[in-house]
Enzyme design. Structure first.
Site, PDB file in Angstrom:
ATOM      1  N   ASP A  12       0.816 -10.140  -4.608  1.00  0.00           N
ATOM      2  CA  ASP A  12      -0.501  -9.590  -4.276  1.00  0.00           C
ATOM      3  C   ASP A  12      -1.586 -10.658  -4.206  1.00  0.00           C
ATOM      4  OD1 ASP A  12       0.722  -7.100  -4.313  1.00  0.00           O
ATOM      5  OD2 ASP A  12       0.291  -6.809  -6.444  1.00  0.00           O
ATOM      6  N   GLY A  14      -2.659 -11.979  -1.518  1.00  0.00           N
ATOM      7  CA  GLY A  14      -3.421 -11.835  -0.276  1.00  0.00           C
ATOM      8  C   GLY A  14      -2.642 -12.385   0.913  1.00  0.00           C
ATOM      9  N   LYS A  15      -1.321 -12.373   0.791  1.00  0.00           N
ATOM     10  CA  LYS A  15      -0.458 -12.948   1.844  1.00  0.00           C
ATOM     11  C   LYS A  15      -0.678 -12.243   3.188  1.00  0.00           C
ATOM     12  CE  LYS A  15       3.070 -11.945  -0.795  1.00  0.00           C
ATOM     13  NZ  LYS A  15       2.392 -11.595  -2.054  1.00  0.00           N
ATOM     14  N   LYS A  17      -3.271 -10.740   4.465  1.00  0.00           N
ATOM     15  CA  LYS A  17      -4.509 -11.159   5.140  1.00  0.00           C
ATOM     16  C   LYS A  17      -4.320 -12.517   5.821  1.00  0.00           C
ATOM     17  CE  LYS A  17      -9.091 -13.027   4.611  1.00  0.00           C
ATOM     18  NZ  LYS A  17     -10.447 -12.997   4.137  1.00  0.00           N
ATOM     19  N   ALA A  38       7.027  -4.651  -1.323  1.00  0.00           N
ATOM     20  CA  ALA A  38       5.840  -5.386  -0.872  1.00  0.00           C
ATOM     21  C   ALA A  38       4.778  -4.423  -0.351  1.00  0.00           C
ATOM     22  CB  ALA A  38       6.233  -6.357   0.237  1.00  0.00           C
ATOM     23  N   GLY A  39       3.527  -4.807  -0.550  1.00  0.00           N
ATOM     24  CA  GLY A  39       2.407  -4.091   0.070  1.00  0.00           C
ATOM     25  C   GLY A  39       1.422  -5.150   0.521  1.00  0.00           C
ATOM     26  N   HIS A  40       1.362  -5.395   1.822  1.00  0.00           N
ATOM     27  CA  HIS A  40       0.516  -6.462   2.361  1.00  0.00           C
ATOM     28  C   HIS A  40      -0.655  -5.835   3.108  1.00  0.00           C
ATOM     29  CE1 HIS A  40       4.100  -9.508   2.224  1.00  0.00           C
ATOM     30  NE2 HIS A  40       3.805  -8.979   1.075  1.00  0.00           N
ATOM     31  N   GLN A 223       6.303 -10.718  -2.445  1.00  0.00           N
ATOM     32  CA  GLN A 223       6.241 -10.953  -3.888  1.00  0.00           C
ATOM     33  C   GLN A 223       5.612 -12.327  -4.150  1.00  0.00           C
ATOM     34  OE1 GLN A 223       9.603  -9.502  -2.709  1.00  0.00           O
ATOM     35  NE2 GLN A 223       8.184  -7.807  -2.777  1.00  0.00           N
ATOM     36  N   THR A 238      11.833  -9.904  -9.437  1.00  0.00           N
ATOM     37  CA  THR A 238      12.425  -9.083  -8.393  1.00  0.00           C
ATOM     38  C   THR A 238      13.830  -9.636  -8.123  1.00  0.00           C
ATOM     39  OG1 THR A 238      12.036  -8.020  -6.266  1.00  0.00           O
ATOM     40  CG2 THR A 238      11.472 -10.384  -6.419  1.00  0.00           C
ATOM     41  N   THR A 299       1.230  -0.817  -3.149  1.00  0.00           N
ATOM     42  CA  THR A 299       2.444  -0.035  -2.923  1.00  0.00           C
ATOM     43  C   THR A 299       2.513   1.155  -3.873  1.00  0.00           C
ATOM     44  OG1 THR A 299       3.660  -1.929  -2.099  1.00  0.00           O
ATOM     45  CG2 THR A 299       4.989  -0.153  -2.983  1.00  0.00           C
ATOM     46  N   THR A 300       2.243   0.909  -5.151  1.00  0.00           N
ATOM     47  CA  THR A 300       2.426   1.986  -6.138  1.00  0.00           C
ATOM     48  C   THR A 300       1.104   2.527  -6.676  1.00  0.00           C
ATOM     49  OG1 THR A 300       2.524   0.346  -7.892  1.00  0.00           O
ATOM     50  CG2 THR A 300       4.632   1.022  -6.927  1.00  0.00           C
ATOM     51  N   ARG A 304      -3.339  -3.283 -11.842  1.00  0.00           N
ATOM     52  CA  ARG A 304      -2.782  -4.631 -12.024  1.00  0.00           C
ATOM     53  C   ARG A 304      -3.348  -5.258 -13.294  1.00  0.00           C
ATOM     54  NH1 ARG A 304      -4.100  -6.100  -5.798  1.00  0.00           N
ATOM     55  NH2 ARG A 304      -2.302  -5.112  -4.815  1.00  0.00           N
ATOM     56  N   ASP A 332     -14.598 -14.580  -4.378  1.00  0.00           N
ATOM     57  CA  ASP A 332     -15.783 -13.721  -4.501  1.00  0.00           C
ATOM     58  C   ASP A 332     -15.737 -12.856  -5.758  1.00  0.00           C
ATOM     59  OD1 ASP A 332     -13.576 -12.669  -2.798  1.00  0.00           O
ATOM     60  OD2 ASP A 332     -14.668 -10.783  -3.073  1.00  0.00           O
TER      61      ASP A 332
HETATM   62  P1  GDP Z   1      -0.307  -9.356  -0.636  1.00  0.00           P
HETATM   63  O1  GDP Z   1       0.743  -8.472  -1.210  1.00  0.00           O
HETATM   64  O2  GDP Z   1      -0.163 -10.768  -1.082  1.00  0.00           O
HETATM   65  O3  GDP Z   1      -0.417  -9.258   0.871  1.00  0.00           O
HETATM   66  O4  GDP Z   1      -1.692  -8.840  -1.234  1.00  0.00           O
HETATM   67  P2  GDP Z   1      -2.154  -7.308  -1.399  1.00  0.00           P
HETATM   68  O5  GDP Z   1      -2.530  -6.770  -0.077  1.00  0.00           O
HETATM   69  O6  GDP Z   1      -1.172  -6.535  -2.208  1.00  0.00           O
HETATM   70  O7  GDP Z   1      -3.400  -7.498  -2.363  1.00  0.00           O
HETATM   71  C1  GDP Z   1      -4.485  -8.276  -2.020  1.00  0.00           C
HETATM   72  C2  GDP Z   1      -5.734  -7.385  -2.042  1.00  0.00           C
HETATM   73  O8  GDP Z   1      -6.885  -8.202  -2.045  1.00  0.00           O
HETATM   74  C3  GDP Z   1      -5.856  -6.497  -0.827  1.00  0.00           C
HETATM   75  O9  GDP Z   1      -6.505  -5.307  -1.187  1.00  0.00           O
HETATM   76  C4  GDP Z   1      -6.729  -7.325   0.112  1.00  0.00           C
HETATM   77  O10 GDP Z   1      -7.452  -6.524   1.038  1.00  0.00           O
HETATM   78  C5  GDP Z   1      -7.672  -7.960  -0.864  1.00  0.00           C
HETATM   79  N1  GDP Z   1      -8.181  -9.281  -0.484  1.00  0.00           N
HETATM   80  C6  GDP Z   1      -7.589 -10.255   0.233  1.00  0.00           C
HETATM   81  N2  GDP Z   1      -8.359 -11.366   0.265  1.00  0.00           N
HETATM   82  C7  GDP Z   1      -9.459 -11.072  -0.456  1.00  0.00           C
HETATM   83  C8  GDP Z   1     -10.617 -11.827  -0.823  1.00  0.00           C
HETATM   84  O11 GDP Z   1     -10.782 -12.995  -0.503  1.00  0.00           O
HETATM   85  N3  GDP Z   1     -11.555 -11.178  -1.585  1.00  0.00           N
HETATM   86  C9  GDP Z   1     -11.399  -9.893  -2.006  1.00  0.00           C
HETATM   87  N4  GDP Z   1     -12.351  -9.359  -2.752  1.00  0.00           N
HETATM   88  N5  GDP Z   1     -10.326  -9.165  -1.666  1.00  0.00           N
HETATM   89  C10 GDP Z   1      -9.358  -9.759  -0.929  1.00  0.00           C
HETATM   90  P1  IMO Z   2       3.805  -8.174  -2.634  1.00  0.00           P
HETATM   91  O1  IMO Z   2       4.658  -8.666  -1.489  1.00  0.00           O
HETATM   92  C1  IMO Z   2       3.389  -7.516  -6.913  1.00  0.00           C
HETATM   93  C2  IMO Z   2       7.023  -6.507  -9.136  1.00  0.00           C
HETATM   94  C3  IMO Z   2       7.140  -5.125  -9.717  1.00  0.00           C
HETATM   95  C4  IMO Z   2       8.010  -5.407 -10.924  1.00  0.00           C
HETATM   96  C5  IMO Z   2       8.970  -6.475 -10.398  1.00  0.00           C
HETATM   97  C6  IMO Z   2      10.312  -5.941  -9.924  1.00  0.00           C
HETATM   98  O2  IMO Z   2       2.899  -7.055  -2.256  1.00  0.00           O
HETATM   99  O3  IMO Z   2       3.104  -9.320  -3.306  1.00  0.00           O
HETATM  100  P2  IMO Z   2      11.110  -4.564  -7.800  1.00  0.00           P
HETATM  101  O4  IMO Z   2      10.618  -3.280  -7.220  1.00  0.00           O
HETATM  102  O5  IMO Z   2      11.032  -5.719  -6.870  1.00  0.00           O
HETATM  103  O6  IMO Z   2      12.458  -4.443  -8.431  1.00  0.00           O
HETATM  104  O7  IMO Z   2      10.102  -4.870  -9.022  1.00  0.00           O
HETATM  105  O8  IMO Z   2       8.303  -7.109  -9.329  1.00  0.00           O
HETATM  106  N1  IMO Z   2       6.747  -6.554  -7.679  1.00  0.00           N
HETATM  107  C7  IMO Z   2       5.571  -6.898  -7.145  1.00  0.00           C
HETATM  108  N2  IMO Z   2       4.389  -7.183  -7.742  1.00  0.00           N
HETATM  109  N3  IMO Z   2       3.506  -7.591  -5.575  1.00  0.00           N
HETATM  110  C8  IMO Z   2       4.669  -7.336  -4.971  1.00  0.00           C
HETATM  111  O9  IMO Z   2       4.871  -7.533  -3.644  1.00  0.00           O
HETATM  112  C9  IMO Z   2       5.770  -6.931  -5.757  1.00  0.00           C
HETATM  113  N4  IMO Z   2       7.053  -6.573  -5.497  1.00  0.00           N
HETATM  114  C10 IMO Z   2       7.640  -6.363  -6.672  1.00  0.00           C
HETATM  115  O10 IMO Z   2       5.877  -4.604 -10.072  1.00  0.00           O
HETATM  116  O11 IMO Z   2       7.244  -5.976 -11.947  1.00  0.00           O
HETATM  117 MG    MG Z   3       0.899  -6.685  -2.314  1.00  0.00          MG
END
Ligand code: GDP
Ligand code: IMO
Ligand code: MG
Length: 428
Positions: A12, A14-15, A17, A38-40, A223, A238, A299-300, A304, A332
């Site tokens: 999480d 910010g991949k 973005k 994953a939740g991107h 991840q 994971t 995702t869930t 955090r 920020d």
């Molecule tokens: P990923 O799994 O690495 O793609 O990241 P996620 O999407 O799960 O979580 C990143 C969160 O931070 C998302 O809600 C993005 O919209 C948000 N985000 C990304 N870059 C920034 C930033 O620079 N500032 C803030 N405040 N939010 C951000």
């Molecule tokens: P993105 O790509 C954050 C965490 C789960 C748990 C552990 C194992 O959005 O960054 P799993 O379902 O893979 O067996 O869970 O890994 N986890 C993540 N945490 N971002 C993720 O993906 C994750 N994918 C799995 O919360 O602790």
């Molecule tokens: Mg994510």
């Protein structure tokens, strides 16, 4: 060349973005591991969209998006994702390919995930319950199903054999599946049929042909490195190789083809699920970061866990990935603090101070040693170049670059596609 973008913390970062921001410089964007855990998140033109299995280059024109062989794919989630993209009118059957060698998540894999977690009780991993671990288990046991199998006349046979094995384990765990499985199977087979309209390919050829033709590939990690199966905080990890090396096996490219490795990190740390987290702030400050950073899972929806930036962990993940450029996210979120802390070392139980990750963070209670920085206390929304940064932020960035031994190529200041601080002014 294949450039790799991956998370240096616990996911999480910010991949999504940044892949979306960089995608116009590439002709192919490919996921190489993980699956619907994953939740991107991408934000642009007032839209917010979360992708789980589909690569984050999907919203850009003329890019081939590949779900690689290293991915574990849930057909039901895939169908939902495609349905969710309908409003964008993207040419999805042309610009999306799925490797026939990607593993398929069956409904019983999801149930097994829940059964294993239930059996672990207090020591549960905190899995996303998307069936990731059990699907990779079957892959390694050489009994899993792959995307290519859906085109085989023996598909139902193979499915039934594997599900029979799963039912034995579910029965042993007294896990009730009879009430949910029939509907889940109906959805699964419908989604499998739906998938057949997409390009199911030997995508290692697509990637390598692109490279031969001089086209550029961006491998999108899921991840984060601290969740890596080998180098993460085992067993709270994971089940895939989340590192740069995983891009080779997860796409079928040779190590010599890897170019830049973009390591992406938040200006602080978060973690979802269980497991060690040395700089965790289980207090008001952590709560402030959670609220300001909207740190709830994409995702869930889980809350955090939040804490200060951890340099020993970051140095470790930079090392194992061969990171060449850093990208710092969510700076920020720290605008509101008078003081910002950074963990520079760990103190071990015997008093030794070290920069090295201990073998087992679960067994070794490390105490973070912090360095305090003055906060910048100002809005960064309109800042686009390093030169315009407030002095306190510039000091913080300079300290990190020196400590980590790498340049920070850009800094993100909001979820939106446009909110990036570049090293130099960029001309459109
Ligand atoms: P990923 O799994 O690495 O793609 O990241 P996620 O999407 O799960 O979580 C990143 C969160 O931070 C998302 O809600 C993005 O919209 C948000 N985000 C990304 N870059 C920034 C930033 O620079 N500032 C803030 N405040 N939010 C951000
Ligand atoms: P993105 O790509 C954050 C965490 C789960 C748990 C552990 C194992 O959005 O960054 P799993 O379902 O893979 O067996 O869970 O890994 N986890 C993540 N945490 N971002 C993720 O993906 C994750 N994918 C799995 O919360 O602790
Ligand atoms: Mg994510």
């Amino acid at each position: 060349m294949v450039d790799v973008l991956l998370g240096l913390q616990w996911g999480d970062e910010g991949k999504g973005k940044i892949v979306d921001v960089l995608a116009p410089q590439y002709q192919v964007v490919a996921r190489f591991q993980g699956g619907p855990n994953a939740g991107h998140t991408l934000e642009f033109d007032g839209f917010k969209h979360v992708l789980h299995q589909i690569p984050s280059g999907i919203f850009r024109n003329d890019i081939l998006n590949i779900i690689g062989n290293g991915v574990v794919l849930d057909p039901v989630v895939f169908k939902k994702e495609i349905d969710g993209l309908a409003k964008f009118n993207l040419p999805l059957t042309q610009n999306l390919q799925i490797s026939k060698k990607a593993s398929i998540i069956l409904p019983t894999h999801r149930l097994l995930d829940a059964a294993y977690e239930q059996a672990k009780g207090e020591s549960k991993i905190g899995s996303t319950l998307r069936g990731i671990g059990p699907t990779y288990q079957d892959k390694v046991a050489r009994q899993g199903m792959r995307v290519g199998d859906i085109l085989s006349p023996n598909f139902a046979d193979k499915y039934n054999k594997l599900v029979a094995l799963h039912k034995v384990i579910l029965d042993q765990n007294n896990f009730d599946y009879a009430s949910v499985l029939p509907q889940a199977e109906e959805d699964f087979f419908a989604a499998v049929e739906f998938m057949k309209q997409f390009s199911l390919t030997d995508s290692e050829y697509a990637v390598n042909n692109a490279l031969t033709d001089g086209r550029k590939v961006l491998a999108e990690g899921a991840q984060g490195s601290l969740l890596d199966l080998d180098f993460g905080s085992y067993p709270f990890v994971t089940s895939s190789s989340t590192m740069s090396a995983g891009a080779c096996t997860g796409l079928g490219v040779a190590p010599g083809q890897i170019g830049e490795v973009f390591g992406i990190f938040k200006a602080y740390c978060t973690r979802v699920g269980s497991g060690p987290f040395p700089t965790e702030l289980d207090n008001e400050v952590g709560e402030k970061i959670r609220q300001e950073g909207r740190e709830f899972g994409a995702t869930t929806g889980r809350s955090r866990r939040c804490g200060w930036l951890d340099l020993p962990a970051l140095k470790y993940t930079i090392m194992i990935n061969g990171v060449t450029q850093l990208i710092m996210m969510k700076v920020d979120v720290l605008n509101i603090f008078d003081e910002i802390e950074v963990c520079t070392h760990y103190q071990l139980p015997d008093g030794t101070v070290t920069e090295q990750m201990p073998y087992d963070l679960c067994d070794t209670a490390v105490t973070p040693v912090y360095k305090t920085f003055k906060g910048w206390r100002s809005d960064l929304a309109n800042i686009r170049t390093f030169d315009e940064m407030p002095a306190e932020l510039a000091d913080y960035v300079q300290f990190l670059e020196e400590a980590l031994g790498l340049p920070i190529s850009f800094i993100s200041t909001s979820p939106d596609r446009e909110a990036i601080i570049h090293r130099q002014a960029v001309t459109a």
